[in-house]
Design a protein around this motif. Structure first.
Motif, PDB file in Angstrom:
ATOM      1  N   GLU A  48     -11.189 -88.827   9.130  1.00  0.00           N
ATOM      2  CA  GLU A  48     -11.740 -89.055  10.473  1.00  0.00           C
ATOM      3  C   GLU A  48     -11.091 -88.127  11.490  1.00  0.00           C
ATOM      4  O   GLU A  48     -11.772 -87.562  12.363  1.00  0.00           O
ATOM      5  N   ASN A  52     -13.049 -85.294  13.691  1.00  0.00           N
ATOM      6  CA  ASN A  52     -12.991 -85.328  15.148  1.00  0.00           C
ATOM      7  C   ASN A  52     -12.406 -84.049  15.725  1.00  0.00           C
ATOM      8  O   ASN A  52     -12.765 -83.630  16.827  1.00  0.00           O
ATOM      9  N   LYS A  80     -21.194 -88.788  10.468  1.00  0.00           N
ATOM     10  CA  LYS A  80     -20.341 -87.939  11.304  1.00  0.00           C
ATOM     11  C   LYS A  80     -20.044 -86.614  10.616  1.00  0.00           C
ATOM     12  O   LYS A  80     -20.076 -85.556  11.253  1.00  0.00           O
TER      13      LYS A  80
END
Length: 217
Positions: A48, A52, A80
């Motif tokens: 993650e 990001n 994502k």
């Protein structure tokens, strides 16, 4: 009597040792499971963070590691990752995103993908000269009954039509979608058919496909 007592004592000791072995085996297994759970949790966290921070190569390597030890990511994480791969506008990463989707479909994991991320990836593929992949994703959406609106897929075929091979693929796609609506097969009055009717080709879609074929023939 003494022999009997000795025998009973030996039997009790064996049972005790057997119980201890079972206990330690269970404890070892539980410890392994906890370690694995912590490792997977750390893997999720690192992935993650990499996504990001747009560290695409790191994110992809962590994704591959996750596939190896745990299987596919969850729907949100997959979405994502694909979005970030598309945002790179790099054919290498676009092809990896397409490969991820293809592998998931082969493994019957198509529920990982919603309509929006599939359309977004298809658009990215079309923009960067991968019309076959782009059209394949649109067909998969139709098979899943997650019908792409005509305003979206018209844009996609517009990018597909920028070279000769893509223009013919786009024309085939318009024909296939249009065929679904021939001879009044779809009752437009039914509320349940509204998503499907929103996909129906309009004049713009036909003109895009026709122009592509004429200009690049």
């Amino acid at each position: 009597m003494l022999r009997s007592n000795l025998s009973q004592g030996a039997t009790s000791q064996i049972k005790f040792l057997g119980g201890m072995n079972t206990f330690f085996s269970f404890s070892s297994l539980a410890g392994t499971v906890l370690v694995q759970a912590r490792d997977i949790g750390k893997l999720h966290e690192d992935l993650e963070i990499a996504v990001n921070q747009c560290r695409i190569r790191d994110a992809w390597e962590l994704h591959e590691k996750h596939i190896w030890v745990e299987g596919f990511l969850g729907k949100t994480s997959t979405r994502k990752l694909i979005a970030k791969l598309v945002e790179t506008s790099d054919v290498q990463w676009l092809e990896k995103a397409y490969g991820l989707v293809s592998n998931a479909f082969e493994d019957h994991k198509q529920s990982l993908f919603d309509r929006e991320i599939m359309m977004y990836l298809s658009l990215g593929l079309a923009k960067h000269g991968l019309p076959i992949h782009a059209s394949t994703l649109l067909r998969k959406l139709i098979q899943m009954e997650l019908y792409p609106p005509v305003r979206v897929w018209s844009v996609i075929i517009g990018f597909m039509s920028q070279d000769s091979s893509g223009s013919y693929i786009a024309a085939d796609l318009v024909y296939e979608i249009g065929y679904l609506f021939q001879d009044g097969r779809i009752d437009s009055r039914k509320k349940c058919n509204r998503p499907l009717m929103a996909m129906k080709p309009n004049a713009l879609a036909f003109n895009i496909a026709l122009a592509g074929c004429l200009l690049l023939a």
